[in-house]
Design an enzyme around this catalytic site. Sequence first.
Site, mmCIF file in Angstrom:
data_model
loop_
_atom_site.group_PDB
_atom_site.id
_atom_site.type_symbol
_atom_site.label_atom_id
_atom_site.label_comp_id
_atom_site.label_asym_id
_atom_site.label_seq_id
_atom_site.Cartn_x
_atom_site.Cartn_y
_atom_site.Cartn_z
ATOM 1 N N PHE A 137 -13.343 -4.427 -5.367
ATOM 2 C CA PHE A 137 -13.667 -3.818 -4.082
ATOM 3 C C PHE A 137 -12.391 -3.718 -3.257
ATOM 4 O O PHE A 137 -11.668 -4.699 -3.085
ATOM 5 C CB PHE A 137 -14.748 -4.629 -3.381
ATOM 6 C CG PHE A 137 -16.043 -4.604 -4.144
ATOM 7 C CD1 PHE A 137 -16.979 -3.610 -3.919
ATOM 8 C CD2 PHE A 137 -16.295 -5.539 -5.141
ATOM 9 C CE1 PHE A 137 -18.161 -3.565 -4.649
ATOM 10 C CE2 PHE A 137 -17.472 -5.507 -5.880
ATOM 11 C CZ PHE A 137 -18.405 -4.507 -5.629
ATOM 12 N N LYS A 138 -12.146 -2.512 -2.762
ATOM 13 C CA LYS A 138 -10.896 -2.240 -2.055
ATOM 14 C C LYS A 138 -10.976 -2.677 -0.589
ATOM 15 O O LYS A 138 -11.900 -2.312 0.129
ATOM 16 C CB LYS A 138 -10.568 -0.753 -2.119
ATOM 17 C CG LYS A 138 -9.996 -0.304 -3.451
ATOM 18 C CD LYS A 138 -9.514 1.133 -3.341
ATOM 19 C CE LYS A 138 -8.677 1.535 -4.537
ATOM 20 N NZ LYS A 138 -8.133 2.899 -4.382
ATOM 21 N N VAL A 139 -9.958 -3.424 -0.198
ATOM 22 C CA VAL A 139 -9.801 -3.861 1.189
ATOM 23 C C VAL A 139 -8.413 -3.420 1.648
ATOM 24 O O VAL A 139 -7.427 -3.724 0.983
ATOM 25 C CB VAL A 139 -9.913 -5.395 1.309
ATOM 26 C CG1 VAL A 139 -9.645 -5.842 2.744
ATOM 27 C CG2 VAL A 139 -11.279 -5.878 0.851
#
Length: 359
Positions: A137-139
């Site tokens: 999951f991209k942050v």
Amino acid sequence: MASLKELNKLGQSVWLDFISREIIENGELGKYIERGITGVTSNPSIFEKAITRCSIYDAEIAKLAEDGETAQDIYEELAISDITRAADMLRPVYDATDGLDGYVSLEANPHLAFDKAGTISEIRRLFKLIDRPNVMFKVPGTIEGIPAVEELISAGINVNVTLIFSVRYYDYIAEAYIKGLERLDASGGDISTMASVASFFVSRIDGAVDKTLKDLSIDSLMGKTAIANAKMAYSKFNRIFRGERWEKLASKGARVQRLLWASTSTKNPDYSDTLYVDELIGAHTVNTMPPDTIEAFEDHGTAELTVDKGLEKELSRLDKLDAFGVDLDTVTDRLLTEGVAKFVASFDSLIESIQKKIG
């Protein structure tokens, strides 16, 4: 001619910087995997192109609209479907590499880039919905995003830290990953299952700095800053992931947070179209390439270790930039802000396009 598998042998993974239902269903993604692709990345701009420029989604959009779904709900269902299917296709890679590779990355709503609590809540929700071990999951690497990285890693959620431009910020990002692992370990979690990448956006740095250099008539440094910045990050990576503190985690199976080179398509036609591949090959790295860059590399790229070569020369170039009054920290801070704004614009355009389709 070079091949993606040659890069794999040199310790660099290649992830496809594109996803769409079309390449999943027509077998193209499977062919990429056969050629040596070991992961896939997505972002709001990629999904905007995939969903709005192809009719393959239209029937499902219409059905979901009939069921009363909003445009944003429809986007999420379409994206999760594509991400899940791609993750399942890459699961054999994940299993064969014992969890090192085989990942598909999904970005949180970019409107949450400066909202720590919102980012954490959103990704926890998506993590439960997707329920795949090989999804990251991209942050974004914002001030608010960095503590979210620590929190998510401590909860056993794999994270792709995106929109990194500054080596200065990288210290905090790597620290967030390590602290997250330490917290997960202290709570009894299995840190050997965790994976994370720190995604440096490369070509955009040259695009920004070169404009200033051109105005100053300093041609000798044009097209050099992005590579120098990336090599400096790699040098720092090699210092961070060693020593007693890291070895304690490594003894329990922890993996380093690999550096990922993003935005590696060459924007300036005067530069080699494989510049940001050829110059950044090394162990414990990932290069995420769009289709055109993959084709160019396989046609005339060079597969040899380069990322740790000529560091002193590269650092001297950064010193010269400073001497000429080019403040790289100011440039990278601006690029981060602009990067978030571009993803927000793409996301909003995508939602608007879906809304038009459903009337």
